[in-house]
Design a protein around this motif. Structure first.
Motif, short mmCIF file in Angstrom:
data_model
loop_
_atom_site.label_atom_id
_atom_site.label_comp_id
_atom_site.label_asym_id
_atom_site.label_seq_id
_atom_site.Cartn_x
_atom_site.Cartn_y
_atom_site.Cartn_z
N CYS A 162 12.14 0.67 -10.62
CA CYS A 162 10.87 1.04 -9.86
C CYS A 162 10.00 1.92 -10.26
O CYS A 162 8.91 2.48 -9.90
N GLY A 163 10.39 2.55 -11.69
CA GLY A 163 9.03 3.43 -12.24
C GLY A 163 8.19 2.52 -13.02
O GLY A 163 7.09 3.04 -13.11
N GLU A 164 8.40 1.24 -13.13
CA GLU A 164 7.20 0.44 -13.51
C GLU A 164 6.44 0.03 -12.30
O GLU A 164 6.87 -0.48 -10.98
N GLU A 165 5.33 0.40 -12.45
CA GLU A 165 4.17 0.35 -11.25
C GLU A 165 4.29 -1.10 -10.20
O GLU A 165 4.24 -0.99 -9.15
N THR A 166 4.40 -2.30 -10.94
CA THR A 166 4.45 -3.27 -10.13
C THR A 166 5.71 -3.29 -9.46
O THR A 166 5.78 -4.20 -8.15
N ALA A 167 6.86 -3.23 -10.03
CA ALA A 167 8.21 -3.22 -9.25
C ALA A 167 8.14 -1.98 -8.19
O ALA A 167 8.70 -2.23 -7.13
N LEU A 168 7.42 -1.02 -8.41
CA LEU A 168 7.49 -0.05 -7.44
C LEU A 168 6.55 -0.47 -6.09
O LEU A 168 6.96 -0.40 -5.01
N ILE A 169 5.30 -1.27 -6.54
CA ILE A 169 4.71 -1.79 -5.45
C ILE A 169 5.66 -3.02 -4.49
O ILE A 169 5.62 -2.76 -3.30
N GLU A 170 6.24 -3.68 -5.29
CA GLU A 170 7.34 -4.64 -4.70
C GLU A 170 8.12 -3.70 -3.53
O GLU A 170 8.51 -4.14 -2.59
N SER A 171 8.81 -2.79 -4.22
CA SER A 171 9.59 -1.92 -3.38
C SER A 171 9.18 -1.45 -2.15
O SER A 171 9.73 -1.37 -1.18
N MET A 172 7.78 -0.89 -2.15
CA MET A 172 7.03 -0.19 -1.27
C MET A 172 7.00 -1.34 0.00
O MET A 172 6.96 -1.08 1.07
N GLU A 173 6.71 -2.66 -0.53
CA GLU A 173 6.47 -3.83 0.21
C GLU A 173 7.60 -4.35 1.11
O GLU A 173 7.63 -5.15 1.89
N GLY A 174 8.94 -3.46 0.94
CA GLY A 174 10.06 -4.05 1.36
C GLY A 174 11.00 -5.08 0.64
O GLY A 174 11.95 -5.46 1.04
#
Length: 431
Positions: free
Chosen positions: A177-189
């Motif tokens: 989740c340090g990778e920016e798009t994986a972070l976005i995916e995590s934020m979106e649940g």
């Protein structure tokens, strides 16, 4: 204990004062003056971005991408919601600088995010905080409440007509989740897995809206740049590596901690600040930019300066600024085995070369470490690396390959000794 040399983010901060993170202390140090300057003088986004470009500020999370250029990619004139996201998911082994910014100087980040929101046309921001530092998450929430009560967050900030809301988002400790798009995916649940790019976050990011993502240290540097000019920040570093940077130095040294120094400072000076080698042992190697950065032998590292270009020229990368110092007693085979296990465990499994390759590399290194290695294994590791690097959605596969290749390149004799003699070259027994 963290120890700081006065720089930009931690200038005049008494790190031993448990209350130094509160807003009154921050304002006393000149905090929120940059934001006031922007709002009172109605400074335009173009001017702010120009200052950032002049400053030479490069992303402090590892990639080193120019921050001003990244902000310029946002479609600022486009109607609709936009987001600014701070990546505080600090999961790189050896890195602990962002945690200390959040703990000792959170308002520098908050002010930087407000300025970023104003500049890119975003009215909402999120700080994604690493899941294993929940007490820091709670403290950041308190800092947000202080900023709201003081009128720096919310609707019509300081009567300027500009509104901005900022929220903390608690992660769950996944390195990917340090990778920016994986972070976005995590934020979106959703499951934290990287997205294909393009589209890039600047056009299709959080909830499908234009999004700019920056590292904690990058955003915390912004208020100084605005207040004291980009030229002043640039001059604190080198022409292609502007400003100061926090280095998390750990390993076999006397005073591990965070040191904020000008980019371009010789490594010898950073080592001296950290008290030199522990127990007067000889230095064997240094990983200069977090565990994914290629390792460098001591003789090469001692001639390096701590900036992006110098470290790259030496054959590694500055990365997140996590400096791991290794002494003469360390078996490099065993050290690589531990690193390989980390990347195998943290692969999200989405891409076959990474999912299978990280496990395969770990298995081979594990058997070399456990008296079952073959000399052909060294060539096989290189071949596996060729099938992994550059063949996945994100750079985790590359991050797993860099240590393997560099450890074998610089310390091949130790691997060969393990294979041929079934013992450790360093300890002359099994490690």
């Amino acid at each position: 204990m963290a120890i700081y040399k006065s720089g930009v983010i931690f200038a005049d901060v008494d790190t031993f004062d448990k209350n130094c993170w509160h807003i009154d202390k921050y304002i006393a140090r000149g905090g929120y003056e940059a934001l006031k300057q922007i709002l009172n003088n109605k400074i335009t986004s173009d001017v702010i971005i120009s200052e950032l470009k002049m400053s030479g500020l490069r992303g402090r999370g590892g990639a080193g991408f120019p921050t001003g250029l990244k902000w310029s990619f946002m479609p600022r004139a486009m109607d609709g919601q936009k987001y600014i996201v701070c990546n505080s998911d600090e999961g790189e082994p050896g890195t602990f600088k962002d945690k200390d910014i959040l703990e000792f100087n959170p308002h520098s980040l908050i002010e930087g995010m407000i300025i970023a929101g104003y500049t890119i046309g975003a009215s909402v921001g999120y700080n994604y905080i690493h899941g294993e530092i929940f007490e820091i998450y709670e403290q950041f929430e308190e800092a947000l409440r202080e900023a709201i009560e003081a009128g720096f967050l919310g609707n019509n900030i300081l009567g300027s007509g500009f509104s901005f809301n900022l929220y903390a988002h608690h992660g769950y400790g996944a390195y990917i989740c340090g990778e920016e798009t994986a972070l976005i995916e995590s934020m979106e649940g959703k499951k934290g897995q990287p997205r294909f790019k393009p589209p890039f976050p600047a056009s299709f990011g959080l909830y499908g809206k234009p999004t700019t993502i920056n590292n904690t240290e990058s955003l915390a540097s912004v208020p100084f740049i605005i207040k004291d000019t980009g030229k002043s920040f640039l001059e604190k570093g080198t022409p292609n590596s502007g400003g100061t940077k926090l280095f998390s130095i750990s390993g076999h040294i006397n005073r591990p901690g965070n040191y904020e120094i000008p980019l371009g400072t010789p490594f010898r000076e950073l080592l001296a600040l950290a008290g030199g080698m522990k127990n007067n042992k000889k230095m064997k190697a240094v990983i200069p930019g977090g565990s994914s950065a290629p390792v460098l032998p001591a003789d090469i590292m001692m001639d390096c300066n701590m900036d992006y270009d110098s470290i790259a020229k030496a054959g590694s990368m500055l990365g997140s600024g996590a400096v791991i110092v290794i002494n003469e007693d360390v078996c490099m085979v065993k050290a690589l085995e531990r690193l390989a296990w980390f990347y195998h465990e943290e692969s999200c499994g989405q891409c076959t070369p990474c999912r299978e390759g990280t496990g395969w590399m770990y298995d081979i290194i594990h058997r070399i470490e456990n008296k079952m290695g073959k000399i052909e294994d060294l060539e096989l590791l290189d071949s596996i690396g060729n099938q992994m690097a550059g063949r996945t959605i994100c750079a985790l596969a590359d991050a797993a390959v860099f240590p393997v290749r560099s450890f074998i390149k610089h310390f091949k004799d130790e691997f060969v000794h393990h294979i041929e003699h079934k013992e450790c070259k360093v300890n002359h027994k099994w490690c």
